[in-house]
Design a protein around this motif. Structure first.
Motif, PDB file in Angstrom:
ATOM      1  N   ALA A  53       0.836  -1.214   0.000  1.00 56.61           N
ATOM      2  CA  ALA A  53       0.000   0.000   0.000  1.00 56.61           C
ATOM      3  C   ALA A  53       0.865   1.256   0.000  1.00 56.61           C
ATOM      4  CB  ALA A  53      -0.928  -0.009   1.215  1.00 56.61           C
ATOM      5  N   ALA A  54       2.049   1.179   0.596  1.00 55.48           N
ATOM      6  CA  ALA A  54       2.912   2.352   0.718  1.00 55.48           C
ATOM      7  C   ALA A  54       3.656   2.666  -0.569  1.00 55.48           C
ATOM      8  CB  ALA A  54       3.912   2.147   1.848  1.00 55.48           C
ATOM      9  N   MET A  59       5.725   6.639  -4.541  1.00 54.91           N
ATOM     10  CA  MET A  59       6.045   6.991  -5.925  1.00 54.91           C
ATOM     11  C   MET A  59       5.188   8.159  -6.423  1.00 54.91           C
ATOM     12  SD  MET A  59       8.591   5.467  -6.812  1.00 54.91           S
ATOM     13  CE  MET A  59       9.537   4.487  -5.696  1.00 54.91           C
ATOM     14  N   ARG A  60       3.968   8.269  -5.912  1.00 52.36           N
ATOM     15  CA  ARG A  60       3.137   9.420  -6.253  1.00 52.36           C
ATOM     16  C   ARG A  60       3.768  10.692  -5.703  1.00 52.36           C
ATOM     17  NH1 ARG A  60      -1.559   7.568  -4.364  1.00 52.36           N
ATOM     18  NH2 ARG A  60      -1.778   6.281  -6.204  1.00 52.36           N
ATOM     19  N   GLY A  61       4.368  10.590  -4.526  1.00 56.68           N
ATOM     20  CA  GLY A  61       5.079  11.727  -3.957  1.00 56.68           C
ATOM     21  C   GLY A  61       6.237  12.158  -4.832  1.00 56.68           C
ATOM     22  N   VAL A  62       6.869  11.198  -5.497  1.00 56.41           N
ATOM     23  CA  VAL A  62       7.970  11.522  -6.412  1.00 56.41           C
ATOM     24  C   VAL A  62       7.445  12.267  -7.626  1.00 56.41           C
ATOM     25  CG1 VAL A  62       9.700  10.527  -7.965  1.00 56.41           C
ATOM     26  CG2 VAL A  62       9.403   9.587  -5.674  1.00 56.41           C
ATOM     27  N   THR A  63       6.366  11.765  -8.216  1.00 57.78           N
ATOM     28  CA  THR A  63       5.847  12.411  -9.423  1.00 57.78           C
ATOM     29  C   THR A  63       5.296  13.802  -9.130  1.00 57.78           C
ATOM     30  OG1 THR A  63       3.675  11.366  -9.158  1.00 57.78           O
ATOM     31  CG2 THR A  63       5.280  10.225 -10.537  1.00 57.78           C
ATOM     32  N   LYS A  64       4.817  14.011  -7.898  1.00 56.07           N
ATOM     33  CA  LYS A  64       4.283  15.319  -7.526  1.00 56.07           C
ATOM     34  C   LYS A  64       5.354  16.269  -7.006  1.00 56.07           C
ATOM     35  CE  LYS A  64       0.111  14.090  -8.470  1.00 56.07           C
ATOM     36  NZ  LYS A  64      -0.593  14.629  -9.639  1.00 56.07           N
ATOM     37  N   TYR A  67       9.066  14.259  -2.969  1.00 55.62           N
ATOM     38  CA  TYR A  67      10.302  13.533  -2.671  1.00 55.62           C
ATOM     39  C   TYR A  67      11.136  13.396  -3.932  1.00 55.62           C
ATOM     40  CZ  TYR A  67       8.685  11.964   1.915  1.00 55.62           C
ATOM     41  OH  TYR A  67       8.266  11.921   3.204  1.00 55.62           O
ATOM     42  N   HIS A  68      12.441  13.257  -3.756  1.00 55.35           N
ATOM     43  CA  HIS A  68      13.332  12.953  -4.868  1.00 55.35           C
ATOM     44  C   HIS A  68      13.221  11.464  -5.161  1.00 55.35           C
ATOM     45  CE1 HIS A  68      17.108  12.414  -7.100  1.00 55.35           C
ATOM     46  NE2 HIS A  68      16.956  13.688  -7.417  1.00 55.35           N
ATOM     47  N   LYS A  69      13.435  11.106  -6.415  1.00 56.24           N
ATOM     48  CA  LYS A  69      13.284   9.721  -6.844  1.00 56.24           C
ATOM     49  C   LYS A  69      14.200   8.782  -6.061  1.00 56.24           C
ATOM     50  CE  LYS A  69      14.898   8.654 -10.867  1.00 56.24           C
ATOM     51  NZ  LYS A  69      15.128   8.469 -12.317  1.00 56.24           N
ATOM     52  N   ASN A  70      15.449   9.200  -5.856  1.00 62.46           N
ATOM     53  CA  ASN A  70      16.400   8.345  -5.144  1.00 62.46           C
ATOM     54  C   ASN A  70      16.028   8.172  -3.676  1.00 62.46           C
ATOM     55  OD1 ASN A  70      17.720   8.296  -7.552  1.00 62.46           O
ATOM     56  ND2 ASN A  70      19.496   9.467  -6.890  1.00 62.46           N
ATOM     57  N   THR A  71      15.471   9.215  -3.084  1.00 61.64           N
ATOM     58  CA  THR A  71      15.038   9.137  -1.692  1.00 61.64           C
ATOM     59  C   THR A  71      13.939   8.097  -1.551  1.00 61.64           C
ATOM     60  OG1 THR A  71      15.546  11.475  -1.388  1.00 61.64           O
ATOM     61  CG2 THR A  71      14.115  10.453   0.257  1.00 61.64           C
ATOM     62  N   ALA A  72      12.958   8.155  -2.430  1.00 62.19           N
ATOM     63  CA  ALA A  72      11.851   7.202  -2.377  1.00 62.19           C
ATOM     64  C   ALA A  72      12.346   5.787  -2.641  1.00 62.19           C
ATOM     65  CB  ALA A  72      10.785   7.588  -3.395  1.00 62.19           C
ATOM     66  N   SER A  73      13.248   5.636  -3.595  1.00 55.45           N
ATOM     67  CA  SER A  73      13.792   4.313  -3.900  1.00 55.45           C
ATOM     68  C   SER A  73      14.563   3.761  -2.714  1.00 55.45           C
ATOM     69  CB  SER A  73      14.704   4.377  -5.124  1.00 55.45           C
ATOM     70  OG  SER A  73      13.962   4.731  -6.262  1.00 55.45           O
ATOM     71  N   LEU A  79      12.884  -0.670   3.411  1.00 50.91           N
ATOM     72  CA  LEU A  79      11.698  -1.277   4.005  1.00 50.91           C
ATOM     73  C   LEU A  79      11.473  -2.687   3.479  1.00 50.91           C
ATOM     74  CD1 LEU A  79       9.131   1.647   4.117  1.00 50.91           C
ATOM     75  CD2 LEU A  79      10.141   0.465   6.053  1.00 50.91           C
ATOM     76  N   SER A  80      11.632  -2.872   2.168  1.00 56.06           N
ATOM     77  CA  SER A  80      11.385  -4.187   1.585  1.00 56.06           C
ATOM     78  C   SER A  80      12.398  -5.212   2.078  1.00 56.06           C
ATOM     79  CB  SER A  80      11.387  -4.125   0.063  1.00 56.06           C
ATOM     80  OG  SER A  80      12.622  -3.677  -0.417  1.00 56.06           O
ATOM     81  N   SER A  81      13.641  -4.781   2.286  1.00 52.56           N
ATOM     82  CA  SER A  81      14.635  -5.723   2.809  1.00 52.56           C
ATOM     83  C   SER A  81      14.307  -6.104   4.254  1.00 52.56           C
ATOM     84  CB  SER A  81      16.042  -5.149   2.707  1.00 52.56           C
ATOM     85  OG  SER A  81      16.176  -4.011   3.507  1.00 52.56           O
ATOM     86  N   ARG A  82      13.782  -5.149   5.027  1.00 51.54           N
ATOM     87  CA  ARG A  82      13.397  -5.463   6.408  1.00 51.54           C
ATOM     88  C   ARG A  82      12.181  -6.388   6.458  1.00 51.54           C
ATOM     89  NH1 ARG A  82      12.767  -0.114   9.646  1.00 51.54           N
ATOM     90  NH2 ARG A  82      12.139  -1.583  11.253  1.00 51.54           N
TER      91      ARG A  82
END
Length: 87
Positions: A53-54, A59-64, A67-73, A79-82
């Motif tokens: 869900a997150a 990614m919507r925050g990146v397009t708007k 956030y910077h793309k690298n920050t979101a990535s 998070l996914s590794s955790r």
């Protein structure tokens, strides 16, 4: 304080933009917090669902432009590794 009509208009636009971006940032942080809470509780299914869900919110925050793309990535990767490390 702004004196010219153009500067006054820019100030109004900045206030509106700030409010929209603040709401969007808050929404993203809420989603990220839900993922963190699910990870802390040790529930892999809930953490996976919260992460799913997150992702679009982040990614919507990146397009708007929130956030910077690298920050979101970077946030998604960590998070996914955790979540993946949960057993």
């Amino acid at each position: 304080m702004a004196n010219s009509p153009q500067a006054k208009k820019r100030a109004r636009q900045n206030e509106r933009r700030f409010a929209v971006n603040k709401a969007r940032r808050s929404r993203i942080r809420t989603h990220l917090r839900k993922v963190e809470e699910a990870i802390d509780s040790g529930d892999k299914e809930a953490a996976t669902a919260a992460l799913r869900a997150a992702q679009p919110e982040l990614m919507r925050g990146v397009t708007k432009g929130v956030y910077h793309k690298n920050t979101a990535s970077r946030k998604m990767s960590r998070l996914s590794s955790r979540v993946k490390a949960l057993s």
